[in-house]
Design a protein around this motif. Structure first.
Motif, short mmCIF file in Angstrom:
data_model
loop_
_atom_site.label_atom_id
_atom_site.label_comp_id
_atom_site.label_asym_id
_atom_site.label_seq_id
_atom_site.Cartn_x
_atom_site.Cartn_y
_atom_site.Cartn_z
N CYS A 21 2.63 3.96 11.46
CA CYS A 21 2.29 3.44 10.82
C CYS A 21 2.11 1.85 10.96
O CYS A 21 1.22 1.01 11.00
CB CYS A 21 3.16 3.03 9.31
N TYR B 109 -5.34 3.85 3.53
CA TYR B 109 -4.21 4.57 2.71
C TYR B 109 -5.15 5.71 3.41
O TYR B 109 -4.23 6.90 4.08
CB TYR B 109 -4.02 4.80 2.14
N ILE C 293 1.42 6.35 -0.82
CA ILE C 293 1.33 7.35 -0.30
C ILE C 293 2.36 7.93 -1.07
O ILE C 293 3.37 8.00 -1.01
CB ILE C 293 0.73 7.54 1.08
N VAL D 273 1.47 -1.70 0.06
CA VAL D 273 0.22 0.35 0.12
C VAL D 273 0.93 0.91 -0.24
O VAL D 273 1.45 1.26 0.33
CB VAL D 273 -0.76 -0.12 1.08
#
Length: 137
Positions: free
Chosen positions: A103, A73, A26, A24
């Motif tokens: 995270c 996200y 960003i 995943v």
């Protein structure tokens, strides 16, 4: 040709299978914040670009098109945006570590790579910064 005695054969250990994962990310999250060790950096916000890549253990069951079964996200981005507004941070390394801590609050995240770029720190450079990768113990 000689045959090897089976008693002299060393058996290799059986490998433990790693969890199935996916990434995943960003990319290019732009924030403005107080960051840096110089006095002028403590007085005026500056633009910072963030890139975050998460290695995530796959969901145990079907995803069922339900965001509760994936790493969101948006949740991570909002937590990072909140962090950069809360306090002045001296070092890009410190910011990267704090983002990693955010995270790792999700137990399914196996590793995190964070890239922090200050976009106006050096006149003749597009950006300066740091990239770190951390893996859960």
């Amino acid at each position: 040709m000689s045959l090897m005695d089976p008693k002299e054969v060393t058996h290799l250990p059986i490998a433990v299978s790693a969890p199935s994962t996916h990434r995943v990310f960003i990319h290019d999250l732009l924030v403005t914040m107080l960051i840096g060790v110089y006095e002028h950096e403590k007085l005026a916000e500056q633009p910072v670009r963030l890139n975050i890549v998460l290695e995530v253990e796959n969901h145990d069951g079907p995803i069922n098109d339900d965001y509760r079964n994936v790493i969101c996200y948006e949740t991570i981005a909002k937590a990072v945006e909140k962090l950069v507004k809360e306090e002045h941070i001296n070092l890009v390394e410190t910011l990267a570590e704090k983002i990693t801590d955010i995270c790792f609050k999700n137990r399914r995240i196996v590793s995190v790579t964070v890239k922090v770029e200050k976009l106006q720190a050096l006149q003749n450079a597009g950006s300066v910064g740091v990239e770190i990768t951390r893996t859960r113990d």
